[in-house]
Design a protein around this motif. Sequence first.
Motif, short mmCIF file in Angstrom:
data_model
loop_
_atom_site.label_atom_id
_atom_site.label_comp_id
_atom_site.label_asym_id
_atom_site.label_seq_id
_atom_site.Cartn_x
_atom_site.Cartn_y
_atom_site.Cartn_z
N ASP A 34 -2.85 5.36 1.71
CA ASP A 34 -3.83 4.34 2.11
C ASP A 34 -3.37 3.72 3.42
N THR A 35 -3.97 4.14 4.52
CA THR A 35 -3.51 3.61 5.81
C THR A 35 -3.99 2.17 5.99
N ASP A 94 -5.45 0.89 8.55
CA ASP A 94 -6.80 0.82 9.12
C ASP A 94 -7.86 1.01 8.05
N ASN A 95 -7.63 1.96 7.14
CA ASN A 95 -8.59 2.15 6.05
C ASN A 95 -8.69 0.90 5.18
N LEU A 96 -7.53 0.31 4.89
CA LEU A 96 -7.53 -0.88 4.04
C LEU A 96 -8.24 -2.04 4.71
N ASN A 149 -10.60 -1.79 6.84
CA ASN A 149 -12.03 -1.49 6.78
C ASN A 149 -12.62 -1.88 5.43
N ILE A 150 -11.92 -1.50 4.37
CA ILE A 150 -12.41 -1.81 3.02
C ILE A 150 -12.58 -3.32 2.85
N HIS A 189 0.80 -1.23 0.00
CA HIS A 189 0.00 0.00 0.00
C HIS A 189 0.83 1.28 0.00
#
Length: 367
Positions: free
Chosen positions: A255-256, A258-260, A262-263, A251
């Motif tokens: 794109d952190t 945590d965001n990834l 979540n996705i 990544h």
Amino acid sequence: MANHEYPIDQIVDLTKEFIRIPSVTGEKEPIKEILDRTIAELKDFSYERFIGPKKGSESLLFFNTPTRPEEFRVILNGHLDVILAKPDQFNPYISDGKLFGRGSSDMKAGMAAEILVFKKIAKSLPYPIGLQIVTDEEIGGADGAKFQIKEGVRSKLVLSGEPTDLDINNEMKGVLVLNVTAIGKSAHASALQKGDNAVVKLSEFITKAVQAFPIPRHGEWKTTLNVGNCSSENPHNKVPDMATSVFDIRHIPEDTKDNLKNIINQLASEGIIIREDVDGAGIACSVDPTKPDLVLLANCIESITKKPVNFVKKAYSSDIRHFVEVGSTAANFGPSGEDFHEDGEYGVIESYQQYAKILSDFLKKIK
Ligand SMILES: [Zn+2]
């Protein structure tokens, strides 16, 4: 143009010696041999030897002070392990200004140049400088760079001699590894209505995940997802109740993790369990190119190469990420080469010498 401060023969000879030692990551004997060779080369310096806790990989840290300082001004970092190669790749040869062989690019030449520069000028420098040599970079650096940091090794600036074509690589992708398990319900293959097929569930999830991260076909700076494997231990006449996979997500810093996560979690249906594998992880790095050390390095590069230097992004990671994590200014800066990790790996000999000269100029100029 000729510069005799770092005779090119000296760098090439040491690189060739290193290439002849098949120091593939994890091969204890050749790794010991190559580290002993560096200890012999740097016999006038104090050093520490570290044995990592994960796989017992060894690493060294040389310094220009009687004992290790609390914080170095600079650490030159490099690795002497290489990935597997065909036997003839351990017989280096020169053709058309290029040195061929495993490690000629990644990164025995960069390491040889770092060693020779350190040997020549470290004692005359007015600040503490370390030379860190590790043997597990190719498998993530947990035993080498990361372990030395755990043991208290710190530096304001860290430069690694990974091949960068004499550019400065200050930005690199992070690695997020996710273990995926699909849970279903077993039943006989003749009574599917009683079961819930974990392989089907997993493959639907994999399809969604892959679609969420399209392959950047033209080298765009984007986050990517590799499905490393997919398996289920199950006979043909039974509905599988479990299936597993592993995702390797590279990544970009924006794109952190945590965001990834979540996705990915939002794509998962019931029965899909996702766990992060922290051992395989690495942070994404983005080091500010206006930091004074990097600006000075850029100036030193341009004054030798006579062309503009680039700050470049790399999709793969290196040991400098471990230092970025503890607040160092860190970057990859090394000579030119191509096809590393491939059969035709080579390094550009002229760039080895330019690299040594730039490094030496830079180290003499920093405060
Ligand atoms: Zn490397």
